[in-house]
Design an enzyme around this catalytic site. Structure first.
Site, short mmCIF file in Angstrom:
data_model
loop_
_atom_site.label_atom_id
_atom_site.label_comp_id
_atom_site.label_asym_id
_atom_site.label_seq_id
_atom_site.Cartn_x
_atom_site.Cartn_y
_atom_site.Cartn_z
N ILE A 12 -8.66 182.43 11.22
CA ILE A 12 -7.48 181.56 11.27
C ILE A 12 -7.42 180.88 12.63
O ILE A 12 -7.47 181.52 13.67
CB ILE A 12 -6.17 182.36 11.04
CG1 ILE A 12 -6.21 183.10 9.71
CG2 ILE A 12 -4.97 181.41 11.08
CD1 ILE A 12 -5.02 184.00 9.47
N HIS A 13 -7.30 179.55 12.60
CA HIS A 13 -7.20 178.73 13.81
C HIS A 13 -6.47 177.45 13.40
O HIS A 13 -5.99 177.34 12.27
CB HIS A 13 -8.58 178.46 14.41
CG HIS A 13 -9.55 177.88 13.43
ND1 HIS A 13 -9.68 176.53 13.21
CD2 HIS A 13 -10.40 178.49 12.57
CE1 HIS A 13 -10.59 176.32 12.27
NE2 HIS A 13 -11.05 177.49 11.86
N GLY A 14 -6.40 176.49 14.28
CA GLY A 14 -5.61 175.28 14.03
C GLY A 14 -5.97 174.54 12.76
O GLY A 14 -5.10 174.13 11.99
#
Length: 170
Positions: A12-14
């Site tokens: 999970i990241h931007g």
């Protein structure tokens, strides 16, 4: 139901929180990763990166497979994340209802294994020999696999990089 299954080593990241969760119209994110599920700091970091409107859970791969087999998941829109082809293959071989696999970013973080650099197959796909074997095994499941870093980019069939899974390709 699984709306999107993505391989992304960052989990999970931007891009996941802003673009892919919206693209999938996800109301749930399931991270299937043994290391993340066992590491409280990593778990907290991933949960902080998740969109606040999407319920998120981080599970070991086997528990994620078990959960995804629960019929109650059928009414959900799940964004499923694995950090590499090995875990993705385990999931693909044991979970029904996967529409396709989206490969985003893989192999850049751990650029070497046992001192040997990974080979670039695309801008954001770097593999060693073991990874290539896993991608080919994944292709043999019959699921369509595409490479696409963000939704606005065109999708590329992963067979372009790894063949169809039945034959060797350099």
């Amino acid at each position: 139901m699984i709306a999107l299954f993505r391989i992304d080593e960052r989990l999970i990241h931007g891009q996941i929180a802003i673009k892919w969760a919206a693209e999938a119209k996800a109301d749930r994110i399931i991270v299937a990763n043994d290391a993340a599920a066992e590491n409280e700091l990593m778990k907290k970091s991933l949960l902080m990166a998740a969109p606040p409107t999407v319920k998120t859970i981080i599970l070991p791969v086997d528990k994620a497979i078990e959960l995804l087999g629960d019929p109650r998941c059928g009414s959900l829109r799940i964004l499923l994340l694995a950090n590499g082809p090995k875990d993705a293959c385990r999931i693909a071989e044991n979970v029904d209802g996967i529409p396709y696999i989206n490969v985003g970013n893989y192999g850049r973080i751990a650029a070497q294994k046992d001192g040997a650099p990974r080979k670039a197959y695309a801008n954001n796909i770097y593999c060693n020999d073991e990874d290539v074997v896993c991608f080919r095994q994944l292709l043999r499941t019959g699921l369509k696999c595409i490479y696409q870093t963000i939704p606005e980019e065109p999708a590329v069939d992963v067979t372009k990089y790894f063949g169809d899974g039945r034959k060797e390709k350099d």
